[in-house]
Enzyme design. Structure first.
Site, PDB file in Angstrom:
ATOM      1  N   ASN A   8       3.225 -32.312 -59.862  1.00  0.00           N
ATOM      2  CA  ASN A   8       2.060 -33.104 -59.459  1.00  0.00           C
ATOM      3  C   ASN A   8       1.649 -32.606 -58.083  1.00  0.00           C
ATOM      4  OD1 ASN A   8       0.172 -34.981 -58.760  1.00  0.00           O
ATOM      5  ND2 ASN A   8       1.603 -36.698 -58.554  1.00  0.00           N
ATOM      6  N   LYS A  10      -0.972 -33.263 -56.403  1.00  0.00           N
ATOM      7  CA  LYS A  10      -1.747 -34.221 -55.599  1.00  0.00           C
ATOM      8  C   LYS A  10      -2.953 -33.489 -54.969  1.00  0.00           C
ATOM      9  CE  LYS A  10       2.443 -36.844 -55.084  1.00  0.00           C
ATOM     10  NZ  LYS A  10       3.213 -37.820 -54.344  1.00  0.00           N
ATOM     11  N   HIS A  91      -0.905 -43.331 -61.321  1.00  0.00           N
ATOM     12  CA  HIS A  91       0.059 -42.947 -60.277  1.00  0.00           C
ATOM     13  C   HIS A  91       0.072 -44.026 -59.193  1.00  0.00           C
ATOM     14  CE1 HIS A  91       1.968 -40.850 -56.972  1.00  0.00           C
ATOM     15  NE2 HIS A  91       2.511 -40.076 -57.897  1.00  0.00           N
ATOM     16  N   GLU A  93       0.033 -43.891 -56.137  1.00  0.00           N
ATOM     17  CA  GLU A  93      -0.901 -43.677 -55.037  1.00  0.00           C
ATOM     18  C   GLU A  93      -2.308 -44.156 -55.389  1.00  0.00           C
ATOM     19  OE1 GLU A  93       0.059 -39.565 -54.436  1.00  0.00           O
ATOM     20  OE2 GLU A  93       1.976 -40.169 -53.592  1.00  0.00           O
ATOM     21  N   GLU A 159       8.585 -43.882 -61.586  1.00  0.00           N
ATOM     22  CA  GLU A 159       8.554 -43.390 -60.209  1.00  0.00           C
ATOM     23  C   GLU A 159       8.690 -44.565 -59.247  1.00  0.00           C
ATOM     24  OE1 GLU A 159       6.446 -39.340 -59.839  1.00  0.00           O
ATOM     25  OE2 GLU A 159       4.916 -40.869 -59.769  1.00  0.00           O
ATOM     26  N   GLY A 165       8.023 -39.182 -52.106  1.00  0.00           N
ATOM     27  CA  GLY A 165       7.714 -38.514 -50.843  1.00  0.00           C
ATOM     28  C   GLY A 165       8.628 -38.939 -49.701  1.00  0.00           C
ATOM     29  N   SER A 205      10.992 -37.641 -55.135  1.00  0.00           N
ATOM     30  CA  SER A 205      11.849 -36.727 -54.361  1.00  0.00           C
ATOM     31  C   SER A 205      12.772 -35.863 -55.225  1.00  0.00           C
ATOM     32  CB  SER A 205      12.652 -37.501 -53.312  1.00  0.00           C
ATOM     33  OG  SER A 205      11.769 -38.146 -52.405  1.00  0.00           O
TER      34      SER A 205
HETATM   35  P1  PGA Z   1       7.544 -36.466 -54.596  1.00  0.00           P
HETATM   36  O1  PGA Z   1       6.306 -37.058 -55.439  1.00  0.00           O
HETATM   37  O2  PGA Z   1       8.296 -35.532 -55.509  1.00  0.00           O
HETATM   38  O3  PGA Z   1       6.923 -35.750 -53.425  1.00  0.00           O
HETATM   39  O4  PGA Z   1       8.399 -37.622 -54.188  1.00  0.00           O
HETATM   40  C1  PGA Z   1       6.440 -37.429 -56.773  1.00  0.00           C
HETATM   41  C2  PGA Z   1       5.161 -38.066 -57.267  1.00  0.00           C
HETATM   42  O5  PGA Z   1       4.517 -38.813 -56.513  1.00  0.00           O
HETATM   43  O6  PGA Z   1       4.762 -37.838 -58.426  1.00  0.00           O
END
Ligand code: PGA
Length: 241
Positions: A8, A10, A91, A93, A159, A165, A205
């Protein structure tokens, strides 16, 4: 079931940067796992061409649930369909301004157009501390899948928000507990056979150093990788776990 290793990106990578990235994967053959890159909309047409000779699939990171209309700045399923096999929906976010109901409409639209949704669910740290995490996940799964008949085309990404993150991955045991719970919720709604056909992938992560332990767990059928998917070398290590 083939594990799904998904990137992903982003809001990262201009088309030039995206093409440079996939140059490293030109001879990539991935028999026993499915590899997916979910890229920004602007990268999709060029990436689609660039990836046509290798086994990596392409996905978008969002879409509107309507096919067309007066929706300034939005992108619909028919617009991304020529380029993608998958689309990330709901997602975390985006969930602060997207309800379960909207995510459900998007899931239904993606399926109608033959795009596989990667529907994200996850709890906050506060919800986990108050022991409300299972209730939250159950609600997101059931509301997101309302009126969905062929659930085998849906991928569910667990998630936990506190792991995204943050560098703080859920332990393989914590993740497996939630994946098994999601499978249980799917069994109640669809029966064992269909529930067992759904890929439930973990995100938060994920990196080369922890993917192996995560993938050993029975109900973890793949990963959704944010930060660590931005470097070709790191993502390659993750694919080859
Ligand atoms: P990350 O993000 O691996 O940077 O934690 C995962 C995601 O938000 O899909």
């Amino acid at each position: 079931m083939k594990p799904l290793i998904a990137a992903n990106w982003k809001m990262h990578k201009t088309t030039r940067e995206a093409l440079k990235f996939v140059d490293h994967f030109k001879v990539c053959r991935t028999k026993d796992r499915e590899v997916l890159i979910c890229a920004p909309f602007t990268d999709l047409p060029d990436l689609c061409l660039a990836l046509s000779r290798c086994d990596i699939k392409l996905g978008a990171q969002n879409m509107h649930y309507r096919d067309k209309g007066a929706m300034t700045g939005e992108i619909s399923a028919p617009m991304i369909k020529p380029y993608v096999d998958y689309v990330i929906l709901g997602h975390s976010e985006r969930r602060s301004f997207e309800s379960d109901k909207v995510v459900n409409k998007k899931v239904l639209s993606a399926l109608k157009h033959g795009i596989k949704p990667v529907m994200c669910v996850g709890e906050t740290l506060a919800e986990r501390r108050k022991k409300q995490h299972k209730r939250k996940i159950r609600k997101q799964v059931l509301e997101g899948l309302k009126k969905v008949k062929d659930v085998s085309k849906v991928v569910i990404a667990y998630e936990p928000l506190w792991a995204i993150g943050s560098g703080k991955t859920a332990s393989p045991e914590q993740a497996e507990e939630m994946h098994a719970y999601i499978r249980h919720v799917l069994k109640e709604k669809y029966g064992k056979k269909k529930a067992d056909s759904v890929r439930i992938i973990y995100g938060g992560s994920v990196k080369a150093g922890n993917i192996k332990q995560l993938m050993k767990k029975e109900n973890i059928n793949g990963v959704l990788v944010g930060g660590a998917s931005l470097s070709a070398a790191k993502f390659k290590k993750i694919i080859d776990y």
